[in-house]
Design a protein around this motif. Structure first.
Motif, PDB file in Angstrom:
ATOM      1  N   VAL A 164       2.177  -5.290  -5.331  1.00 45.08           N
ATOM      2  CA  VAL A 164       2.407  -4.198  -5.306  1.00 45.08           C
ATOM      3  C   VAL A 164       3.922  -3.793  -4.699  1.00 45.08           C
ATOM      4  O   VAL A 164       4.567  -3.140  -5.210  1.00 45.08           O
ATOM      5  CB  VAL A 164       1.391  -3.125  -4.473  1.00 45.08           C
ATOM      6  N   PRO A 165       3.846  -4.470  -3.455  1.00 44.81           N
ATOM      7  CA  PRO A 165       5.319  -4.145  -2.826  1.00 44.81           C
ATOM      8  C   PRO A 165       6.592  -4.593  -3.806  1.00 44.81           C
ATOM      9  O   PRO A 165       7.757  -4.038  -3.692  1.00 44.81           O
ATOM     10  CB  PRO A 165       5.459  -4.828  -1.664  1.00 44.81           C
ATOM     11  N   THR A 166       6.364  -5.496  -4.850  1.00 46.49           N
ATOM     12  CA  THR A 166       7.379  -6.054  -5.447  1.00 46.49           C
ATOM     13  C   THR A 166       7.540  -5.057  -6.581  1.00 46.49           C
ATOM     14  O   THR A 166       8.486  -5.580  -7.471  1.00 46.49           O
ATOM     15  CB  THR A 166       7.143  -7.448  -6.179  1.00 46.49           C
ATOM     16  N   GLY A 167       6.782  -4.007  -7.101  1.00 46.54           N
ATOM     17  CA  GLY A 167       6.917  -3.166  -7.806  1.00 46.54           C
ATOM     18  C   GLY A 167       5.866  -3.627  -9.189  1.00 46.54           C
ATOM     19  O   GLY A 167       5.998  -3.049 -10.364  1.00 46.54           O
ATOM     20  N   GLU A 168       5.634  -4.852  -9.002  1.00 42.03           N
ATOM     21  CA  GLU A 168       4.520  -5.537 -10.039  1.00 42.03           C
ATOM     22  C   GLU A 168       3.227  -4.844  -9.702  1.00 42.03           C
ATOM     23  O   GLU A 168       2.793  -3.834  -9.065  1.00 42.03           O
ATOM     24  CB  GLU A 168       4.421  -6.780 -10.052  1.00 42.03           C
ATOM     25  N   GLY A 169       2.352  -5.666 -10.281  1.00 43.73           N
ATOM     26  CA  GLY A 169       0.683  -5.289  -9.914  1.00 43.73           C
ATOM     27  C   GLY A 169       0.292  -4.300 -10.857  1.00 43.73           C
ATOM     28  O   GLY A 169       1.165  -3.583 -11.630  1.00 43.73           O
ATOM     29  N   PRO A 170      -1.119  -3.937 -11.007  1.00 48.41           N
ATOM     30  CA  PRO A 170      -1.782  -3.076 -11.982  1.00 48.41           C
ATOM     31  C   PRO A 170      -1.643  -1.568 -11.595  1.00 48.41           C
ATOM     32  O   PRO A 170      -1.231  -1.511 -10.331  1.00 48.41           O
ATOM     33  CB  PRO A 170      -2.961  -3.351 -11.803  1.00 48.41           C
ATOM     34  N   GLY A 228     -15.572   0.144  -6.042  1.00 45.69           N
ATOM     35  CA  GLY A 228     -14.613   1.207  -6.616  1.00 45.69           C
ATOM     36  C   GLY A 228     -13.480   0.892  -7.335  1.00 45.69           C
ATOM     37  O   GLY A 228     -13.084  -0.628  -7.377  1.00 45.69           O
ATOM     38  N   PHE A 229     -12.382   1.739  -7.620  1.00 42.93           N
ATOM     39  CA  PHE A 229     -11.254   1.446  -8.325  1.00 42.93           C
ATOM     40  C   PHE A 229     -10.085   2.142  -7.333  1.00 42.93           C
ATOM     41  O   PHE A 229     -10.255   3.288  -6.984  1.00 42.93           O
ATOM     42  CB  PHE A 229     -10.866   2.361  -9.705  1.00 42.93           C
ATOM     43  N   TYR A 230      -9.157   1.172  -7.113  1.00 44.97           N
ATOM     44  CA  TYR A 230      -7.975   1.796  -6.268  1.00 44.97           C
ATOM     45  C   TYR A 230      -6.901   1.977  -7.153  1.00 44.97           C
ATOM     46  O   TYR A 230      -6.773   1.289  -8.276  1.00 44.97           O
ATOM     47  CB  TYR A 230      -7.560   0.520  -5.279  1.00 44.97           C
ATOM     48  N   VAL A 231      -6.226   2.904  -6.737  1.00 44.52           N
ATOM     49  CA  VAL A 231      -4.683   3.137  -7.560  1.00 44.52           C
ATOM     50  C   VAL A 231      -3.568   2.710  -6.599  1.00 44.52           C
ATOM     51  O   VAL A 231      -3.520   2.849  -5.626  1.00 44.52           O
ATOM     52  CB  VAL A 231      -4.496   4.702  -7.891  1.00 44.52           C
ATOM     53  N   ASN A 232      -2.823   1.875  -7.292  1.00 42.16           N
ATOM     54  CA  ASN A 232      -1.428   1.417  -6.929  1.00 42.16           C
ATOM     55  C   ASN A 232      -0.484   2.496  -6.282  1.00 42.16           C
ATOM     56  O   ASN A 232      -0.290   3.392  -6.992  1.00 42.16           O
ATOM     57  CB  ASN A 232      -0.820   0.582  -7.818  1.00 42.16           C
ATOM     58  N   ALA A 233      -0.183   2.370  -4.968  1.00 39.36           N
ATOM     59  CA  ALA A 233       0.585   3.281  -4.431  1.00 39.36           C
ATOM     60  C   ALA A 233       2.130   3.496  -5.214  1.00 39.36           C
ATOM     61  O   ALA A 233       2.904   4.601  -5.197  1.00 39.36           O
ATOM     62  CB  ALA A 233       0.691   3.106  -2.895  1.00 39.36           C
ATOM     63  N   GLN A 234       2.508   2.455  -5.851  1.00 37.29           N
ATOM     64  CA  GLN A 234       3.699   2.073  -6.359  1.00 37.29           C
ATOM     65  C   GLN A 234       3.737   2.637  -7.974  1.00 37.29           C
ATOM     66  O   GLN A 234       4.782   2.372  -8.594  1.00 37.29           O
ATOM     67  CB  GLN A 234       4.530   0.972  -5.958  1.00 37.29           C
ATOM     68  N   SER A 235       2.622   2.971  -8.441  1.00 38.46           N
ATOM     69  CA  SER A 235       2.459   2.977  -9.776  1.00 38.46           C
ATOM     70  C   SER A 235       3.257   4.324 -10.247  1.00 38.46           C
ATOM     71  O   SER A 235       3.458   5.175  -9.754  1.00 38.46           O
ATOM     72  CB  SER A 235       0.981   3.409 -10.136  1.00 38.46           C
ATOM     73  N   GLU A 236       3.848   3.930 -11.315  1.00 41.07           N
ATOM     74  CA  GLU A 236       4.700   5.024 -12.266  1.00 41.07           C
ATOM     75  C   GLU A 236       3.735   5.853 -13.175  1.00 41.07           C
ATOM     76  O   GLU A 236       4.275   6.778 -13.717  1.00 41.07           O
ATOM     77  CB  GLU A 236       5.732   4.303 -12.874  1.00 41.07           C
ATOM     78  N   ASN A 237       2.585   5.446 -13.047  1.00 37.86           N
ATOM     79  CA  ASN A 237       1.501   6.107 -14.052  1.00 37.86           C
ATOM     80  C   ASN A 237       0.412   6.802 -13.209  1.00 37.86           C
ATOM     81  O   ASN A 237      -0.579   6.820 -13.569  1.00 37.86           O
ATOM     82  CB  ASN A 237       1.112   5.118 -15.022  1.00 37.86           C
TER      83      ASN A 237
END
Lengths: 411, 547, 305
Positions: free
Chosen positions: A90-96, A300-309
């Motif tokens: 996540v910190p690299t901007g990748e991740g789901p 449960g499902f988590y949402v990526n803090a860096q997600s652009e979506n």
């Protein structure tokens, strides 16, 4: 023949070697580059799932795609890898954009700022309280719960007609059944404190003390007289041959499926292997006199803090995964009772699920405070050591408490 | 093909002979006399074509890097291209012509990894310090923006007007609209159809697709509910419903401080990569900062790590040594046994012997773990006829079990190398010794063993180094167990250094993650194993020279 | 020309005259040959029984790998049939492509480097050799952080070299092409008499011609060995492969098979065993096919014939 190899090598390789020279792309092989999620107008989501949830999420994703025109890409991961990979990527901007996860990761996830809060709004009331609480940290909800799971006694009704309320009676009844084992519980070489926990709580030795509102404090509570009593009891059961470190998950499940024991302590994830048996789910007998309370785990499902979506991700979770249909689909894929109350009621028609839910009512949420991370490995190996005889029960247990405290203080 | 013919009359490119090997004498002037480097031979043409392809690809990558503003990649690529062209068109640097391909890959994919790990060793990368400061600030602000307890749910639409994006919300039956700068105000003429706001005068209602295109703007938008700051702002996560939020933490970019709006506490960044208040309390999310030698000090100064360290080090060395020795001797023994031309079906027999090698190693480890189970495993119940050996939880038996599995997994490799080495022992040497009256044992001790040892020494050393860090075998069979009863960190008697690093640094989830510490320990391990290897490598080379 | 020197490596095979084959009987047969069969038999049992165990599990119906000790208690092809419902076959083809290309690349780059080490004298030669040996010893445990970042950056520029690309995985493997393999080859190159290249050079051949047309041919056995070793190691690697190949259709066998058994709650040992048995076949075939070269191919250092 002898020269055919160099010939082939030269022929095949002439191009290869020299092209490779520049350290760039030598092979003309087509690349299978990540299908970058730049999809259609509806946007695109990447979701990490593990094998047992894949099919169910796929179904919900199909609905979502049909309705919104968005594109959902599911990436299959090992459940065990998700936690570390999510934290690293996540910190690299990748991740789901979204990942499945367990509620006890929450402390670490928030401490590293990799998950975004999800506003459930009025939806919160539709979920079991324990499920929403489990995903709440510092007043914010960070995950959309979909399943609640806990262990219970699974009984083979052909071999025993009931589960007594105390441990000793149950073992006696198990022995009377004349099967290879009176009772099955996985221990493994590194211990399994999760499965052992209800027995431990029956001695009144929970892992952390709870504040009045039910949230955990960081004060260890598994030591002292009660903890020592549990440790001594473990040793006694090992000597009596009831507990053994060679009993791994595989072996325990196989033995129960083969009808070698009337009882097994385990969770709904085992049920698939017991399809041929006639089962009943019973509360866990008390070994130490107090109620035996297992841990509740919420998935449960988590949402990526860096997600652009974020919009799309939240939309998918709150409007498509929080439906009765989707939650039941996940239930059917993994037998774990749904977190959505309406869905849970529907599946309670099944007596097995109802049995797990009933035991779950007395269960304790597994602590998600960051301190919990320092506990597991000490706890497991100490239990395994006591059972295998390499660790002195009381002294070993007391040392474990000291070590855990030291580890918590150090981090 | 005929015997390897030397192309006699095709003088081509290349450097003068003296370049090839410094000590070579320039005996005969090159035939044909021409300056062959410029002769358009087939080889030269091939080189030109290949270099053209390489250059084209390289330039493509460089251009792409420029477009993406990835200057690191751009410079590395340019440097590689320059070096490549210089090396292949220059007459100097002949050895480099042969190294460059492998070297380029080595630099990009291996040296970088080593270097980056070295860098991490000097930071506090780990739980709580997982990312950059900007991310930490973001995360803190997100986490501390709380929904007002009495906030209702406001169905909303995203709109765009002269003042940029805004929200039109349904407050009861009223439609109110506002932007980031203008608090919500009544929009009496707005049209609501089935609970959806479809038209707002003065604004354009964005379609779903438009909203999705501008997701980050939408989620970042805060529309004040009223002029009073305490009333909070509307924000949305799914662009369907909005809620009122108020932030309890404010970041002052100029001063680089965080302020808690409720208590007024000011947090300043400290040297450890966290926001710290005057009273020493810190905010939860921190960021990565360099910490100098702190990780190394912890590794050796903290008794929790340094006490078991030496015990583990000893077993690591013993394990690596015995792994090599045992697999080597078993492999060598089988190689010697089968090294006789008169044996029938030798190919078939050899193929059977490498079967364990054909199985992916991790599969074998998992398989053996099951077979070694005390009460149910194949080894105890079938092979040993119901023995009660506690293979995985007795400290000594567990070590033996690990080595036993290692022999099974590793001997085919040694068998292969030794078979090769045996074949290369000159027949006349053996015959001569036989004529001198050497017996079988003598022959073996004085000729076979030393020659095979010398021939395989570098491979044995690298096998030692590999096993020194053989993470998989330990992790998949015993996970380091049984645990030392007296250690204060979860370290056990089959743990080797690398698995110890894995567990004490929290990478296995048993403690808070600490990549910095793990990297520092990796470096220490690397130094140890490299030193041992270089020394033994030097010694075997002197041995080789004596022979 | 030069045939007399070429024969050096070739002369190693068949160093016992063929006529000895027939003469041995009785006790002498036992002391010279018979015991070898016995040992070989035992060795095969030793090497083979765990594999028999896997094969038996692959034919068993359901059940767990660790929970059953009855070899071939039940026999059914269900597990093999079930492989068709998974992505197993695309993993097979991925693995074969990746391992083959990696092996080719490793052989070519390693051989070139070994040739330079063996034939040229230059500053830093010894240090270079040692460095190659040492750099491979760096513990890969933390590689995931660095490799991930590297591929992330590369992927932004050239998607084919980024995460989730099979080509990127090959590249990462090729990063290890110089190393232990170079050593193996270096030793073998040294056994090829230098007089051979010198003679060719006197005849006007360039170093490139010597390398491509003479040396590579003579060292073919070691090329086969290194190719096989490289093939096997990328075949069974799963740490890097798991890190880089993220979507299921790009996985290699090792990643896929591991996935089947990694989650103990849904471990699928039957499929795993069937997949493992099938996936061992290419390696064994390759070995049988290359055996002639392999046996002649492993030698190093001072054993100079």
């Amino acid at each position: 023949m002898r020269r055919s190899i160099p010939l082939v090598a030269v022929a095949l390789g002439a191009a290869l070697t020299l092209t490779a020279c520049a350290g760039s792309d030598p092979e003309p092989e087509e690349s299978a580059a990540a299908e970058e999620t730049e999809a259609a107008d509806g946007g695109a989501l990447t979701v990490w799932v593990d094998e047992t949830r894949q099919a169910a999420v796929e179904a919900a994703a199909a609905d979502f795609e049909a309705e919104t025109g968005a594109d959902v890409e599911l990436v299959l991961k090992n459940f065990d890898d998700i936690r570390a990979d999510f934290l690293a990527q996540v910190p690299t901007g990748e991740g789901p954009d979204i990942t499945v996860g367990a509620h006890d990761w929450l402390g670490e996830m928030t401490a590293n700022g990799v998950v975004a809060p999800i506003e459930l709004g009025d939806l919160a009331g539709d979920f079991a309280d324990v499920a929403v609480e489990a995903f709440t940290y510092d007043g914010q909800v960070y995950g959309l719960p979909y399943a609640i799971e806990n262990i219970a006694i699974i009984r083979n009704t052909a071999l025993a007609d009931s589960t007594p309320a105390t441990w000793d009676e149950m073992i006696a009844k198990g022995r009377a059944a004349g099967t290879t084992y009176p009772f099955l519980v996985q221990v493994d070489e590194k211990g399994d404190p999760y499965t052992m926990y209800p027995l431990q709580t029956s001695f009144g030795a929970p892992v952390f003390a709870q504040a009045e509102d039910g949230s955990y404090t960081s004060d260890l509570a598994l030591g002292g007289e009660t903890g020592n009593a549990f440790a001594t009891w473990l040793k006694a059961q090992a000597d009596a041959g009831v507990l053994s470190t060679s009993m791994t998950y595989d072996i325990a499940v196989q033995a129960f499926a083969d009808g070698e024991s009337p009882y097994i302590l385990g969770g709904p994830w085992m049920l698939e292997q017991f399809a041929d048996l006639d089962l009943a789910i019973d509360p866990i007998p008390s070994a130490g006199g107090q109620p035996a309370q297992p841990f509740t785990g919420v998935a449960g499902f988590y949402v990526n803090a860096q997600s652009e979506n974020q919009v799309l991700a939240t939309d998918f979770l709150t409007n498509f995964m929080a439906t009765e249909e989707a939650q039941i689909a996940i239930y059917e894929a993994g037998n774990r009772p749904p977190a959505l109350t309406a869905a849970a009621e529907t599946v309670s028609e099944d007596p097995i699920t109802a049995g797990f839910l009933a035991v779950g009512e007395g269960a304790l949420p597994m602590p998600s405070i960051p301190e919990m991370g320092s506990v597991w490995s000490f706890w497991g190996v100490t239990e395994a050591g006591i059972i295998s005889g390499s660790i002195e029960p009381v002294a070993g247990w007391e040392k474990m408490v000291t070590d855990i405290q030291a580890a918590i203080d150090a981090s | 093909m005929s015997s390897p013919h030397v192309p006699q009359a095709t003088p081509t490119d290349g450097a003068p002979q003296s370049d090839e090997a410094g000590r070579d004498v320039r005996v005969v002037p090159p035939r044909g006399g021409a300056s062959h480097a410029r002769t358009w031979s087939r080889g030269f043409l091939a080189k030109l074509v290949l270099l053209a392809v390489v250059d084209a690809l390289g330039v493509y990558v460089a251009m792409a890097a420029l477009a993406q503003e990835s200057y690191g990649i751009l410079w590395v690529m340019v440097a590689l291209l320059v070096v490549t062209n210089w090396v292949y068109f220059s007459r100097r640097a002949v050895p480099l012509k042969y190294f460059l391909p492998g070297l380029a890959f080595l630099l990009v994919y291996q040296v970088f990894v080593v270097g980056y790990t070295g860098y991490v060793a000097f930071t506090n990368y780990g739980d709580g310090h997982n990312s950059t400061k900007a991310h930490a600030v973001d995360a803190l602000l997100i986490q501390n923006e709380q929904r007002l307890e009495d906030s209702a749910t406001y169905p909303l639409a995203v709109v765009e007007g002269g003042g940029g994006l805004g929200f039109a919300v349904l407050d009861g039956d009223e439609v109110r609209v506002g932007t980031a700068d203008e608090p919500l105000a009544d929009a009496p003429d707005a049209v609501v159809v089935d609970g959806d706001i479809t038209e707002v005068p003065g604004y354009e209602v964005l379609s779903r697709a438009q909203v999705l295109e501008r997701q980050t703007e939408v989620t970042a938008l805060r529309v004040p509910y009223s002029d009073e700051a305490d009333a909070g702002s509307v924000r949305t996560q799914d662009a369907r419903n909005g809620y009122l939020y108020r932030s309890t933490l404010v970041y002052d970019e100029a001063a680089d401080t965080m302020t808690d709006t409720e208590t007024g506490t000011v947090y300043e960044p400290n040297r450890d990569g966290q926001f710290e208040a005057a009273d020493g309390s810190t905010l939860a999310v921190g960021w990565r900062v360099p910490v100098g030698f702190d990780n190394f000090t912890t590794a050796f100064g903290d008794p929790r790590y340094s006490t078991p360290f030496f015990k583990v080090l000893v077993w690591t060395v013993v394990f690596a040594l015995l792994s090599v020795a045992l697999t080597f001797f078993v492999g060598l023994f089988f190689a010697v046994v089968l090294n006789d031309d008169r044996i029938r079906f030798r190919r078939v027999l050899r193929s059977f012997l490498i079967l364990p090698y054909a199985f992916p190693a991790f599969m074998s480890y998992l398989l053996w773990r099951g077979m070694l189970n005390k009460d149910y495993g194949f080894v105890n119940t079938v092979l040993l006829g119901g023995a009660d050996l506690n293979w995985l939880s007795d400290p000594w038996l567990a070590k033996i079990a690990i080595l036993g599995v290692q022999v099974w997994v590793g001997f085919p490799y040694m068998f292969l190398i030794c078979t090769g080495a045996l074949q290369s022992i000159p027949g006349d040497l053996v015959e001569a010794a036989k004529i001198d009256g050497a017996g079988r044992l003598r022959l073996w001790r004085s000729i076979t063993l030393p020659l095979v040892l010398v021939a395989t020494a570098p491979l044995l050393i690298s096998s030692f180094a590999f096993n020194f860090n053989n993470f998989n075998i330990i992790e998949m069979i015993t996970e380091g167990n049984p645990r030392f009863p007296d250690a204060s960190v979860p370290v056990g008697s089959t743990d080797i250094l690398i698995t110890m690093v894995y567990s004490v640094s929290g990478l296995d989830g048993g403690a808070a993650k600490n990549y910095g510490l793990a990297s520092a320990l990796s470096i220490v391990i690397f130094v140890i194993v490299a030193t041992i290897s270089v020394i033994s490598f030097k010694r075997t080379r002197s041995l080789e020279e004596i022979n | 020309m030069a045939t007399h020197t070429v024969s050096a490596p070739a002369a190693r095979r068949g160093r016992r005259p063929a006529d000895q084959h027939t003469a041995v009987t009785g006790r002498r047969w036992w002391s010279e040959l018979g015991w070898r069969y016995v040992v070989a038999g035992l060795a095969i049992v030793y090497a083979g029984f765990p594999i028999l165990y896997v094969i038996s599990a692959s034919f068993a119906s359901g059940g767990t790998l660790t929970g059953s000790n009855q070899l071939f208690g039940t026999i059914t092809g269900d597990n093999y049939a079930a492989l068709n419902d998974t992505r197993f076959w695309s993993w097979v083809s991925n693995t074969l492509v990746i391992a083959t290309v990696t092996a080719l690349g490793t052989v070519l780059m390693g051989a070139a480097a070994a040739y330079a080490f063996s034939r040229f004298r230059f500053t830093g030669r010894r240090v270079g050799l040692t460095t190659l040996l040492v750099i491979q010893m760096f513990p890969q445990l933390l590689a995931f952080v660095a490799v991930f970042l590297l591929l992330l950056a590369l992927g932004d520029v050239v998607p084919a070299l980024g995460l989730n690309s099979r080509l990127a995985l090959i590249m990462v493997y090729l990063g290890g092409a110089l190393g232990v393999n170079t050593f193996l080859m270096y030793g073998f190159f040294n056994t090829v008499p230098k007089e051979l290249d010198e003679a060719a050079k006197i005849d006007g051949a360039t170093h490139a011609q010597v390398y491509w047309t003479i040396i590579l041919r003579l060292v073919s056995p070691i090329l086969a060995v290194v190719g096989l070793l490289s093939f096997i190691s990328s075949f069974s690697d799963f740490l890097l492969a798991k890190l880089i190949l993220q979507s299921e259709e790009n996985w290699t066998l090792a990643v896929g098979l591991y996935q089947w058994v990694a989650d103990r709650l849904s471990a699928n040992w039957g499929l795993f065993a069937a997949g493992a048995v099938i996936s061992a076949v290419p390696v064994v075939l390759l070995f049988i096919f290359l055996q002639k070269y392999i046996v002649g191919g492993l030698t190093a250092g001072s054993v100079k014939g």
